[in-house]
Design a protein around this motif. Structure first.
Motif, PDB file in Angstrom:
ATOM      1  N   ARG A  76     -38.886 -67.638  64.083  1.00 47.28           N
ATOM      2  CA  ARG A  76     -38.880 -66.722  62.946  1.00 47.28           C
ATOM      3  C   ARG A  76     -38.545 -67.470  61.658  1.00 47.28           C
ATOM      4  O   ARG A  76     -39.156 -67.224  60.609  1.00 47.28           O
ATOM      5  CB  ARG A  76     -37.876 -65.587  63.188  1.00 47.28           C
ATOM      6  N   LEU A  77     -37.610 -68.403  61.746  1.00 43.04           N
ATOM      7  CA  LEU A  77     -37.259 -69.210  60.577  1.00 43.04           C
ATOM      8  C   LEU A  77     -38.418 -70.121  60.189  1.00 43.04           C
ATOM      9  O   LEU A  77     -38.710 -70.298  59.003  1.00 43.04           O
ATOM     10  CB  LEU A  77     -36.006 -70.032  60.870  1.00 43.04           C
ATOM     11  N   HIS A  89     -34.126 -60.065  54.449  1.00 43.90           N
ATOM     12  CA  HIS A  89     -32.922 -60.682  53.896  1.00 43.90           C
ATOM     13  C   HIS A  89     -33.025 -60.756  52.376  1.00 43.90           C
ATOM     14  O   HIS A  89     -33.990 -61.329  51.854  1.00 43.90           O
ATOM     15  CB  HIS A  89     -32.740 -62.094  54.458  1.00 43.90           C
ATOM     16  N   VAL A 138     -28.977 -66.235  62.959  1.00 44.67           N
ATOM     17  CA  VAL A 138     -28.676 -65.031  62.184  1.00 44.67           C
ATOM     18  C   VAL A 138     -27.922 -64.042  63.071  1.00 44.67           C
ATOM     19  O   VAL A 138     -28.356 -63.748  64.191  1.00 44.67           O
ATOM     20  CB  VAL A 138     -29.971 -64.383  61.653  1.00 44.67           C
ATOM     21  N   THR A 175     -31.009 -60.026  63.069  1.00 42.12           N
ATOM     22  CA  THR A 175     -31.762 -61.098  63.725  1.00 42.12           C
ATOM     23  C   THR A 175     -33.258 -60.987  63.499  1.00 42.12           C
ATOM     24  O   THR A 175     -33.939 -61.997  63.336  1.00 42.12           O
ATOM     25  CB  THR A 175     -31.474 -61.080  65.240  1.00 42.12           C
ATOM     26  N   TRP A 210     -34.847 -59.434  61.003  1.00 42.35           N
ATOM     27  CA  TRP A 210     -35.259 -59.191  59.625  1.00 42.35           C
ATOM     28  C   TRP A 210     -36.160 -60.311  59.124  1.00 42.35           C
ATOM     29  O   TRP A 210     -36.064 -61.463  59.573  1.00 42.35           O
ATOM     30  CB  TRP A 210     -34.035 -59.059  58.715  1.00 42.35           C
ATOM     31  N   SER A 236     -36.045 -64.847  56.908  1.00 45.79           N
ATOM     32  CA  SER A 236     -34.768 -65.273  57.482  1.00 45.79           C
ATOM     33  C   SER A 236     -34.220 -66.547  56.851  1.00 45.79           C
ATOM     34  O   SER A 236     -33.033 -66.845  56.997  1.00 45.79           O
ATOM     35  CB  SER A 236     -34.900 -65.445  58.999  1.00 45.79           C
TER      36      SER A 236
END
Length: 315
Positions: free
Chosen positions: A132-133, A211, A283, A288, A290, A293
């Protein structure tokens, strides 16, 4: 069709222009039909995207864009202003003052700074282990690269009409209320309230499972503003500055983030463990899943340093 945003009907005569991640548009926009005139709220980060926004607004309403409202001074919400040369641009007094005082950086300096940011983000993406990051950083890199390319053609266009607390814009079919409850996300944040449609356009004060960027904000004021929105404004649909169209539930979600993340970081700073130890944990729940990130990393580092300094002073 365009590659920058997707249009959604939120209520009769109200549309949300939700950006495509990584397209360069970056911040959401909105279109409002007043009956005899048209309003656009925020204008994206790229003039190219704003051209499509203007075209969509005129096609949907059958009228030219008479008013453009900027919710705050961040560029992803106003760099497209230059496309609306025949429109009256509106912001809060403080937003206009900030932009005039800040001035427009020289293109070469601006591009150099953006290139450094892109290089920094690329290093972060290589080091990121969370998918995700990685996706968030990929989109951020693409957004910054698009802006980097567009910089030579961007000229700053600030408001010609401002307000300090409240302004009402009347049309033949409806009126809308421009409001500011002060500064939270920035020194001055505006909202657009469409009471008859039950819609609030919140700018970056309220995001949808995304975020927020805390670094230019006042977190205590921000939380108080969201609480006041909940008390004073009756709406069922909310167009956020980032993320999908949402509803009142995002008020509680944002409050949870604005209070929960600082407390989480305060405990981290008091633990004696370094930033990287805590960031490696990822996170925290319930945030987590969202979007954007990578903002959590930036928010964490910013807050961590503040709390460490507070603890050092206390000792």
């Amino acid at each position: 069709m365009n590659r920058y945003f997707n249009l959604f009907t939120v209520a009769e005569g109200v549309w949300a222009a939700i950006v495509v991640p990584g397209s360069g548009a970056l911040g959401n926009a909105a279109i409002i039909d007043l009956g005899d005139s048209t309003v656009v709220v925020d204008t994206f980060s790229l003039p190219q995207a704003a051209e499509f926004l203007r075209g969509a607004a005129e096609e949907l309403t059958g009228n030219p864009v008479k008013y453009v409202i900027n919710t705050h001074y961040h560029g992803d919400h106003h760099y497209g202003n230059q496309v609306f040369t025949d429109s009256q641009i509106i912001s809060t007094d403080m937003t206009r003052d900030f932009l005039i005082k800040e001035g427009t950086p020289e293109a070469e300096v601006w591009q150099s700074g953006l290139q450094q940011v892109v290089t920094f983000l690329e290093k972060g993406r290589k080091a990121a282990k969370d998918s995700r990051l990685q996706t968030a950083l990929t989109n951020e890199i693409a957004d910054k690269a698009a802006l980097l390319e567009a910089v030579p053609g961007i000229r700053r266009v600030t408001a010609s009409l401002t307000f300090s607390d409240k302004m009402v814009v009347h049309g033949s079919a409806r009126s809308i209320t421009l409001l500011t409850f002060g500064g939270g996300h920035t020194e001055s944040d505006a909202m657009v309230y469409i009471e008859d449609a039950g819609v609030l356009i919140a700018g970056d004060l309220v995001l949808s499972r995304t975020h927020p960027a805390m670094l230019s904000g006042n977190l205590d004021n921000w939380a108080r503003i969201i609480e006041r929105i909940g008390r004073e404004l009756a709406f069922s649909k909310l167009i956020p500055g980032h993320g999908e169209v949402t509803d009142r539930s995002s008020l509680d979600e944002m409050l949870s983030y604005l209070t929960g993340i600082p407390e989480y970081v305060r405990q981290a700073a008091a633990s004696g463990e370094p930033e990287e130890y805590w960031l490696a944990r990822g996170v925290p729940a319930p945030f987590t899943e969202w979007e954007m990130s990578h903002m959590f990393d930036w928010n964490f580092r910013w807050l961590y340093q503040q709390f460490k300094q507070e603890f050092e002073v206390e000792q």
